[in-house]
Design a protein around this motif. Structure first.
Motif, short mmCIF file in Angstrom:
data_model
loop_
_atom_site.label_atom_id
_atom_site.label_comp_id
_atom_site.label_asym_id
_atom_site.label_seq_id
_atom_site.Cartn_x
_atom_site.Cartn_y
_atom_site.Cartn_z
N UNK A 64 0.93 -1.22 0.06
CA UNK A 64 -0.08 0.01 -0.08
C UNK A 64 0.80 1.21 -0.23
N UNK A 68 0.07 4.24 -2.23
CA UNK A 68 -0.10 5.93 -1.88
C UNK A 68 0.81 6.75 -2.60
N UNK A 71 -0.91 7.40 -5.82
CA UNK A 71 -1.78 8.16 -5.51
C UNK A 71 -1.34 9.54 -5.66
N UNK A 72 -0.35 10.07 -4.67
CA UNK A 72 0.34 11.24 -4.86
C UNK A 72 0.62 11.83 -6.12
N UNK A 75 -2.06 12.56 -8.07
CA UNK A 75 -2.95 13.69 -7.68
C UNK A 75 -1.99 15.11 -8.32
N UNK A 76 -0.54 14.85 -8.14
CA UNK A 76 0.30 15.99 -8.80
C UNK A 76 0.10 16.25 -10.19
N UNK A 184 -7.60 9.91 -12.80
CA UNK A 184 -7.28 10.31 -11.60
C UNK A 184 -8.42 9.77 -10.48
N UNK A 185 -9.57 10.21 -10.89
CA UNK A 185 -10.84 9.83 -10.14
C UNK A 185 -10.88 8.36 -9.88
N UNK A 188 -8.60 7.35 -7.40
CA UNK A 188 -9.00 7.58 -6.05
C UNK A 188 -9.92 6.51 -5.49
N UNK A 189 -10.75 5.83 -6.22
CA UNK A 189 -11.57 4.91 -5.64
C UNK A 189 -10.82 3.50 -5.49
N UNK A 191 -7.67 2.89 -5.02
CA UNK A 191 -6.63 2.90 -4.18
C UNK A 191 -7.28 2.44 -2.60
N UNK A 192 -8.19 3.09 -2.15
CA UNK A 192 -8.76 2.35 -0.86
C UNK A 192 -9.37 1.22 -1.02
N UNK A 193 -10.24 0.96 -1.79
CA UNK A 193 -11.27 -0.40 -1.98
C UNK A 193 -10.10 -1.72 -2.34
N UNK A 196 -6.49 -0.63 0.81
CA UNK A 196 -6.35 -0.38 2.29
C UNK A 196 -7.57 -1.14 3.14
N UNK A 197 -8.85 -1.08 2.42
CA UNK A 197 -10.14 -1.50 3.21
C UNK A 197 -10.71 -2.80 3.11
#
Lengths: 197, 107
Positions: A64, A68, A71-72, A75-76, A184-185, A188-189, A191-193, A196-197
């Motif tokens: 992860x 992460x 993800x950064x 976003x950049x 990117x969007x 965004x979904x 990455x966590x599902x 992480x989660x």
């Protein structure tokens, strides 16, 4: 208002309408892309709901921290993309070129990290047929990666024709930007599902 | 359109996105006491917030005409319909994995 003045105003109206239609077309395309990813993400969500332990073992194998970092990076890249669109809308072509180039480089960095992530999985004998979780993982992140690759190609094509764009004509820059933010969007979904989660 | 927007807005959205990402990582790693379901719900709320600000500010949706909102929201409604239409089967079905479904179908 003189006739010449009226014709110029009419031309400007036409240009604004054409710009709006082009953006609408892009939004409709992105709506179809939402449905494309909804199939994969929906299947993953339903499978996890049916079997809450589906992701427990699989997620332990995922890195992860790398995700992460990615993800950064994305976003950049979204920031540099929107700054590029903003620059061309104000007539600053050089800044737009630099920002689009930086966006493409950040997108490439994302794919490089993804390459190392996949290589690590293959080195540990983890493939799409290893488990239901990894089948979903490779499907979702793989298609997302292909979309990033498509975005980078579009960015490079923009760079090739950058001299044709200016404050009166930047529809393609704006539309490639819309596509890039959509990519990117999706992450965004994901990455966590997935991680992480 | 983007010409009227200050770059400061973009930088603020950027920092908000990074902060939300840190929040997502933090809550998933630290707050195990909240329970898995609660953690998932919080993570999805944060992700939805991030997606919203990207759409509104980076994609300039808030400066578009109102029908653009319809184009953006309609597929999301369809996604929710697809997901919720599967809930009865997931909640009340006997089969928990695709393998079991296939085995059951073959009998």
């Amino acid at each position: 208002m003189s006739e010449a003045h009226a014709m110029t105003a009419h031309g400007a109206d036409d240009r604004i309408e054409a710009f709006e239609r082009a953006r609408l077309g892009m939004w409709l395309f992105l709506a179809s892309e939402v449905m494309f990813f909804a199939g994969f993400i929906g299947a993953y969500v339903v499978l996890r709901m049916a079997n809450p332990h589906l992701a427990v073992a699989g997620q332990k194998e995922l890195n992860w921290v790398l995700a992460a970092l990615n993800t950064a990076v994305l976003i950049c890249s979204s920031l540099t993309m929107v700054l590029g669109v903003n620059a061309i809308s104000k007539g600053d072509r050089a800044k737009c070129r630099n920002m689009v180039l930086l966006t493409a480089l950040l997108g490439s960095a994302f794919l490089v990290v993804k390459f190392f992530e996949y290589s690590g999985k293959f080195a540990h004998g983890i493939y799409p047929n290893t488990s239901t979780f990894f089948s979903c993982y490779f499907l979702m992140t793989g298609f997302h990666g292909l979309h990033v690759l498509g975005g980078i190609i579009a960015l490079l094509l923009l760079l090739l024709g950058i001299k044709h764009y200016g404050p009166e004509r930047y529809t393609k820059v704006e539309n490639v930007g819309l596509y890039w933010h959509f990519v990117d969007i999706v992450w965004i979904f994901l990455f966590p599902i997935v991680y992480l989660l | 359109m983007s010409a009227q927007i200050s770059t400061r807005v973009y930088w603020n959205v950027f920092f908000a996105l990074l902060a939300c990402t840190a929040l997502t990582v933090g809550q998933s790693q630290l707050f195990h006491a909240l329970g898995h379901g609660t953690n998932i719900a919080i993570g999805l709320v944060i992700a939805s917030f991030k997606a919203s600000i990207v759409t509104l500010f980076f994609m300039h949706l808030r400066h578009e005409k109102s029908y653009f909102y319809g184009v953006a929201l309609f597929p999301l409604v369809l996604v929710l319909v697809i997901l919720f239409s599967n809930f009865p089967d997931v909640a009340f079905g006997d089969h928990t994995t695709p393998g079991e479904v296939l085995k059951a179908a073959s009998h």
